[in-house]
Design an enzyme around this catalytic site. Sequence first.
Site, PDB file in Angstrom:
ATOM      1  CG  ASN A 211       2.903  -3.717  -2.255  1.00  8.51           C
ATOM      2  OD1 ASN A 211       3.043  -4.306  -1.197  1.00  8.51           O
ATOM      3  ND2 ASN A 211       3.941  -3.355  -2.994  1.00  8.51           N
ATOM      4  CG  HIS A 212      -3.059  -4.597   0.405  1.00  8.39           C
ATOM      5  ND1 HIS A 212      -3.477  -3.633   1.278  1.00  8.39           N
ATOM      6  CD2 HIS A 212      -3.929  -4.594  -0.632  1.00  8.39           C
ATOM      7  CE1 HIS A 212      -4.574  -3.064   0.796  1.00  8.39           C
ATOM      8  NE2 HIS A 212      -4.858  -3.626  -0.370  1.00  8.39           N
TER       9      HIS A 212
END
Length: 403
Positions: A211-212
């Site tokens: 994920n970011h």
Amino acid sequence: MSVFQGKHILLGVTGSIAAYKAADLASKLTQEGVLVDVILTRAGESFVTPLTFQSVTGRRAYTEKDLWGSEAHVLHVGLGREANLLVIAPCTADTLAKLAHGIADNLLTVTALAAQCPLLIAPAMDGGMFDHPATQENVAKLKERGAVIVGPAEGHLASGLSGKGRMVEPFEILGNVRLLLGRNGKLAGKKVVVTAGGTQEPLDPVRVLTNHSSGKQGYAIAESALASGADVVLVTAPTALSAPVGACVVRVQSAEDMLNAVLEECKDADALVMAAAAADFRPKNIAKDKLKKRDGIPQITLEAAPDILKTVAGQRSGMKRLKVVAGFAAESQSLLENASEKLKSKNLDFIAANDISAKDAGFEVETNRVTLLFADESREALPLMSKSEVAERIVEHISRLLE
Ligand code: CTP
């Protein structure tokens, strides 16, 4: 408030090519809110000018001329008494020897002798000079008196040789300053476990689901806890960030690895902050070999990854010292309702509700806007602030709850 804010640091700069890095250090300390008074030795002045330091600190930089100026009789005493910390970076073999023997023949060494504050030294010299028994004896003597010696590091030296003699990077000195200023802070003697980063769930030997999360908020919390004197264990998924100086870093990849590390570290911890973006789902099967295009588009089946906070909540009775467990709620809708639900379902003492749909808050950016929700139903809505400031508020609440 940050441990740096309003503190007086005396920065001694002696005659080494690493003096140029001292300008960066002075700038970094000033940006953290420190009042930096620089003292250059005559040899230090041959490498960098007082104007360089004045330009980054906004304060006067002192030189040898000031030792014999009109305020001379009080200057060294005044500077020494005001300081919370004396940092000498870079420190040559010569200045190291003078400090070890109490020689006070220039403004810096006379001030060092008059100062009552802790002393941090970052040596810089050629490898052979550092290894010389005379220097080694001086280092040992200064350590015995309580001085903190940081480095020197291995690497390329000005002589063209390679070896141990390079001044450590400003980032590392700054990290040690944080530890020294915070060592008797509110969390002294407490163990705080912080998680950070986005976990990576393997699909095959080369691919992951992730994920970011940048890890910035978690790393800032670790730094803030260190600045309050805590023993910090940072359980981190892969990030591009440098490990905070003084933290014990446990590197993990998947949510499963993170769970195991957190359970182990929480056995004797006082507080846990789950700032990591741990995966909720992971591939059910991890291919042993790289998935090949020629075999067609793979169908990936996901399964639930372990919920770390829920598992910790279930095992809290066996974690005798664990008094505070905090989490984050990353939400793009119904922020406070969802955060409040997570606070209860994960049995947390508080949760930081984070609106990730805003451009200036949440993943990857330097700032964050969170509302803290507590188990006693009180709330604190924080305005937009840097992730370091958010971290300080979180650490303040941990100290309060541990009192
Ligand atoms: N968390 C955890 N284990 C996971 C996923 C999340 O312990 N496998 C923690 C996070 O570190 C955070 C809190 O749980 O402190 C809330 O994470 P968040 O992603 O907001 O919520 P989830 O519980 O994952 O629920 P959802 O994604 O459905 O909102």
